[in-house]
Enzyme design. Structure first.
Site, PDB file in Angstrom:
ATOM      1  N   ARG A 210      10.830 -11.169   0.103  1.00  0.00           N
ATOM      2  CA  ARG A 210      10.736 -10.163  -0.958  1.00  0.00           C
ATOM      3  C   ARG A 210      11.978  -9.281  -0.983  1.00  0.00           C
ATOM      4  O   ARG A 210      12.484  -8.911  -2.051  1.00  0.00           O
ATOM      5  CB  ARG A 210       9.506  -9.286  -0.719  1.00  0.00           C
ATOM      6  CG  ARG A 210       8.320  -9.627  -1.596  1.00  0.00           C
ATOM      7  CD  ARG A 210       7.006  -9.234  -0.963  1.00  0.00           C
ATOM      8  NE  ARG A 210       6.784  -7.800  -0.845  1.00  0.00           N
ATOM      9  CZ  ARG A 210       5.874  -7.251  -0.033  1.00  0.00           C
ATOM     10  NH1 ARG A 210       5.110  -8.008   0.713  1.00  0.00           N
ATOM     11  NH2 ARG A 210       5.708  -5.957   0.017  1.00  0.00           N
TER      12      ARG A 210
ATOM     13  N   ARG B 267       1.306  -1.812   8.189  1.00  0.00           N
ATOM     14  CA  ARG B 267       0.414  -1.249   7.183  1.00  0.00           C
ATOM     15  C   ARG B 267      -0.981  -1.855   7.277  1.00  0.00           C
ATOM     16  O   ARG B 267      -1.129  -3.060   7.434  1.00  0.00           O
ATOM     17  CB  ARG B 267       1.025  -1.542   5.821  1.00  0.00           C
ATOM     18  CG  ARG B 267       0.590  -0.633   4.720  1.00  0.00           C
ATOM     19  CD  ARG B 267       1.657  -0.547   3.701  1.00  0.00           C
ATOM     20  NE  ARG B 267       1.827  -1.811   2.979  1.00  0.00           N
ATOM     21  CZ  ARG B 267       2.415  -1.900   1.792  1.00  0.00           C
ATOM     22  NH1 ARG B 267       2.911  -0.822   1.221  1.00  0.00           N
ATOM     23  NH2 ARG B 267       2.543  -3.059   1.198  1.00  0.00           N
TER      24      ARG B 267
ATOM     25  N   LYS C  33       9.815   4.671  -1.496  1.00  0.00           N
ATOM     26  CA  LYS C  33       9.759   5.075  -2.901  1.00  0.00           C
ATOM     27  C   LYS C  33       8.443   5.808  -3.216  1.00  0.00           C
ATOM     28  O   LYS C  33       8.419   6.745  -3.996  1.00  0.00           O
ATOM     29  CB  LYS C  33       9.904   3.844  -3.792  1.00  0.00           C
ATOM     30  CG  LYS C  33      10.658   4.123  -5.057  1.00  0.00           C
ATOM     31  CD  LYS C  33      11.159   2.851  -5.702  1.00  0.00           C
ATOM     32  CE  LYS C  33      10.094   1.776  -5.713  1.00  0.00           C
ATOM     33  NZ  LYS C  33      10.003   1.051  -6.995  1.00  0.00           N
TER      34      LYS C  33
ATOM     35  N   ARG D 228      -2.720  -6.805   4.594  1.00  0.00           N
ATOM     36  CA  ARG D 228      -2.531  -7.637   3.402  1.00  0.00           C
ATOM     37  C   ARG D 228      -1.758  -8.892   3.775  1.00  0.00           C
ATOM     38  O   ARG D 228      -0.831  -8.833   4.576  1.00  0.00           O
ATOM     39  CB  ARG D 228      -1.744  -6.855   2.348  1.00  0.00           C
ATOM     40  CG  ARG D 228      -2.615  -5.943   1.505  1.00  0.00           C
ATOM     41  CD  ARG D 228      -1.787  -5.051   0.607  1.00  0.00           C
ATOM     42  NE  ARG D 228      -0.628  -5.746   0.040  1.00  0.00           N
ATOM     43  CZ  ARG D 228       0.221  -5.184  -0.802  1.00  0.00           C
ATOM     44  NH1 ARG D 228       0.049  -3.931  -1.178  1.00  0.00           N
ATOM     45  NH2 ARG D 228       1.251  -5.841  -1.282  1.00  0.00           N
TER      46      ARG D 228
END
Ligand SMILES: [Zn+2]
Length: 214
Positions: free
Chosen positions: A172, A128, A13, A161
């Site tokens: 999630r 990430r 996104k 993270r």
């Protein structure tokens, strides 16, 4: 073009928003950014939001809707084009959005749903790495830093993270799926749902988008 962006974290996104901003000059309305902005400016709404968060309470759907409405009433430029990101989160919000957009004279053209394979999403998110100092984003395979663990821009330390681990991401994704399906159905019923392949990398995504808009 006036659109709502839908898609789970890691489905691309962010890349899509980048393309829409650069190629189509759409204003990016992110409710997350708007909430942070209100708090920073110390508006009455911002003060209310800050005290809610301090109490550990959630910011209500109504409050976020109010914030979006306020933005559309104040910014006539949005009639030219916008992308809504992070909103609506419920069918009620989607209904309220239709009403307020009609009032603002900027009705929605369609909702863009990004879909990507679960495995790819996992790979994107678990790989990430974020710079502790400047917040720059890297990826161990897709966008590695020149020196492992060190930020190219500022030399800061790169870290993962804590919520970018497999277990949390899977949870999630599950939550996202359950809460978003009714919204997807809502736009499908209005014949306003378009799908984009989130498995594509950014350059191919721009191409797929221009084909879709023809
Ligand atoms: Zn850095």
């Amino acid at each position: 073009m006036k659109v709502v962006l839908l898609g789970p974290p890691g489905a691309g996104k962010g890349s899509l928003a980048g393309v829409l901003k650069e190629k189509y000059h759409l204003a990016h309305i992110s409710t997350g950014d708007m909430l942070r902005e209100e708090i920073k400016k110390g508006t009455p709404l911002g003060v209310e939001i800050k005290s809610l968060i301090a109490k550990g309470a959630l910011v209500s759907d109504e409050l976020v809707t109010k914030l979006v409405e306020q933005r559309f009433m104040q910014d006539a430029d949005l009639k030219k084009g916008y992308m809504l990101d992070g909103f609506p989160r419920t069918v009620k919000q989607a209904q309220d959005l239709d009403v307020l957009l009609a009032k603002a004279g900027a009705p929605l053209d369609f909702a863009l749903n990004m879909e990507a394979d679960g495995g790819l999403i996992l790979k994107r998110l678990t790989g990430r790495r974020v710079c502790r100092k400047c917040g720059a984003l890297f990826h161990v395979t897709n966008k590695p830093s020149l020196k492992a663990g060190v930020c190219d821009l500022c030399g800061g330390e790169l870290y993962q993270r804590t919520d970018d681990n497999e277990e949390t991401i899977k949870a999630r994704m599950q939550v996202y799926q359950t809460s978003t399906q009714p919204i997807i159905d809502y736009y499908a019923k209005q014949r306003k749902l378009k799908k984009l392949d989130g498995n594509l990398e950014t350059a191919d995504l721009a191409q797929a988008l221009s084909v879709m808009l023809k």
